[in-house]
Design a protein around this motif. Structure first.
Motif, PDB file in Angstrom:
ATOM      1  N   GLU A  21       0.824  -1.215   0.000  1.00  0.00           N
ATOM      2  CA  GLU A  21       0.000   0.000   0.000  1.00  0.00           C
ATOM      3  C   GLU A  21       0.855   1.261   0.000  1.00  0.00           C
ATOM      4  N   PHE A  24       2.289   1.704  -3.457  1.00  0.00           N
ATOM      5  CA  PHE A  24       1.260   2.126  -4.409  1.00  0.00           C
ATOM      6  C   PHE A  24       0.925   3.601  -4.218  1.00  0.00           C
ATOM      7  N   THR A  25       0.840   4.043  -2.961  1.00  0.00           N
ATOM      8  CA  THR A  25       0.593   5.463  -2.678  1.00  0.00           C
ATOM      9  C   THR A  25       1.698   6.326  -3.291  1.00  0.00           C
ATOM     10  N   ILE A  28       1.164   6.600  -7.002  1.00  0.00           N
ATOM     11  CA  ILE A  28       0.070   7.543  -7.286  1.00  0.00           C
ATOM     12  C   ILE A  28       0.594   8.974  -7.194  1.00  0.00           C
ATOM     13  N   LYS A  29       1.288   9.265  -6.108  1.00  0.00           N
ATOM     14  CA  LYS A  29       1.801  10.638  -5.892  1.00  0.00           C
ATOM     15  C   LYS A  29       2.762  11.054  -7.012  1.00  0.00           C
ATOM     16  N   GLN A  32       0.381  11.030 -10.606  1.00  0.00           N
ATOM     17  CA  GLN A  32      -1.021  11.468 -10.680  1.00  0.00           C
ATOM     18  C   GLN A  32      -1.211  12.715 -11.538  1.00  0.00           C
TER      19      GLN A  32
END
Lengths: 182, 203
Positions: A21, A24-25, A28-29, A32
């Motif tokens: 997790e 994955f965060t 994304i950051k 994005q």
């Protein structure tokens, strides 16, 4: 060949359940904003871009474990984002074909944007871009706004570099013509 | 945002002067704090998807197995049991749905009764009412008298008799005096005040 060392490290962390997790965060950051603007220039409305972007990351979550690393992570992400955007646009076109509105869906959405001003150069450019066929629009955006090299673009779009150059040149001519005539 | 040299050169080759001059300024707006909360929104969606998938796989594992039990031979004997039950009980009382027809008949009968009462009353009224005004009866009977007789009668009358005092005679004098005349024409010739006086005797 996952790309930068950052990307390799993120992929390794993702494969471990304890750090999945968090990794994955971080992905994304990192991606994005780039992905968001790529999608937004295609689908126009923020709500639509948000829906598509979230779908993209959900697909990434589900598919990242099996990512073969024979291309760069960022190429793979752009490919998913492009395909999701084009699919979304097709769906919208089918829906609008049922209605009696003859104006193209994306042009209609562009004119409905809160700050739209057809006299301003940046909006005029966007109107010109919306006149292009969908795939040509992708090529133009990736080259002009993202400054993506043709080599990388060919991996994203799975098209030859020559075809992409020709597509970009045609797009440029059409846009110049549109702006001069309007 | 300034173009990179590579892109700039490419656009110069294409003589894309508008694109060269254009500032690649963004024109789209986004909600404030959108990127800060995006990862949370994506995880929330992932968890919702997982819950839905878990529920789906749970249902799949349960399958469509029936937990209820049925006594042995139940379906084989069912038809026979139903037939037996049907003959044992007396037919149920049939309650007609359309009771409105009875009420309608009573309504029509009542209306007929009222109409009969009114009709009898009207008949009695006319019978009791009877006679027409005297002057008209006289006029009707005078129709049978020949015109020569009437004119002779009138000419024998005393000259002092003022026909204007007797509207009936005045009218008769007019009608008998005009041989083969149209009564309507006669009436037009009669002064209005004489006609009014004549009609007031009948009203």
């Amino acid at each position: 060949m996952a790309g930068s060392s950052d990307d390799i490290a993120l992929l390794q962390a993702f494969r471990h359940p304890d750090t999945r997790e968090k990794a994955f965060t971080a992905i994304i950051k990192k991606y994005q904003e780039k992905l968001y603007w790529h999608i937004r220039r295609l689908v126009i409305q923020h709500e639509d871009a948000n829906d598509v972007l979230q779908n993209v990351f959900i697909k990434v979550w589900k598919g990242l474990e099996n990512f073969r690393e024979d291309s760069q992570l960022y190429t793979w992400l752009y490919r998913i984002a492009t395909n999701e955007s084009l699919t979304y646009i097709e769906q919208q076109k089918r829906k609008s074909a049922i209605s009696l509105d003859n104006e193209d869906t994306t042009v209609h959405k562009l004119k409905a944007e809160k700050d739209f001003d057809g006299k301003k150069a940046e909006w005029k450019l966007q109107l010109a871009i919306q006149q292009l066929p969908d795939k040509q629009r992708v090529v133009f955006n990736l080259r002009y706004f993202e400054e993506m090299p043709y080599e990388e673009m060919s991996k994203v779009l799975e098209t030859s570099e020559g075809a992409l150059k020709a597509s970009f040149h045609h797009a440029v001519k059409k846009i110049e013509e549109f702006i001069l005539n309007n | 945002m300034k173009l990179s040299k590579e892109i700039e050169e490419e656009l110069r080759e294409l003589e894309a002067w508008t694109l060269l001059k254009a500032e690649r300024r963004g024109c789209f707006s986004i909600p404030e704090g959108y990127f800060d909360q995006l990862s949370h929104a994506i995880f929330a969606k992932l968890r919702a998807d997982e819950t839905a998938e878990d529920a789906h796989s749970l249902l799949k594992s349960i399958g469509k197995k029936n937990p209820f039990e049925v006594p042995a031979g139940y379906f084989e004997n069912l038809a026979e049991q139903v037939a037996q039950n049907a003959t044992r009980h007396a037919p149920a009382k049939v309650i007609p749905l359309h009771t409105a027809s009875k009420n309608r008949f009573r309504t029509y009968m009542a209306a007929a009764g009222v109409a009969a009462i009114l009709g009898i009353g009207a008949l009695l009224f006319w019978q009791a009412g009877g006679s027409a005004p005297v002057g008209v009866q006289d006029m009707v009977s005078l129709e049978n008298v020949p015109d020569e007789t009437l004119s002779g009668y009138l000419s024998d009358m005393d000259d002092a008799t003022d026909l204007n005092d007797n509207p009936d005679l005045l009218f008769l004098s007019y009608s008998s005096g005009a041989e083969g005349s149209n009564l309507e024409t006669l009436l037009h010739e009669i002064p209005e005040e004489d006609l009014i006086g004549f009609t007031s005797d009948f009203l």
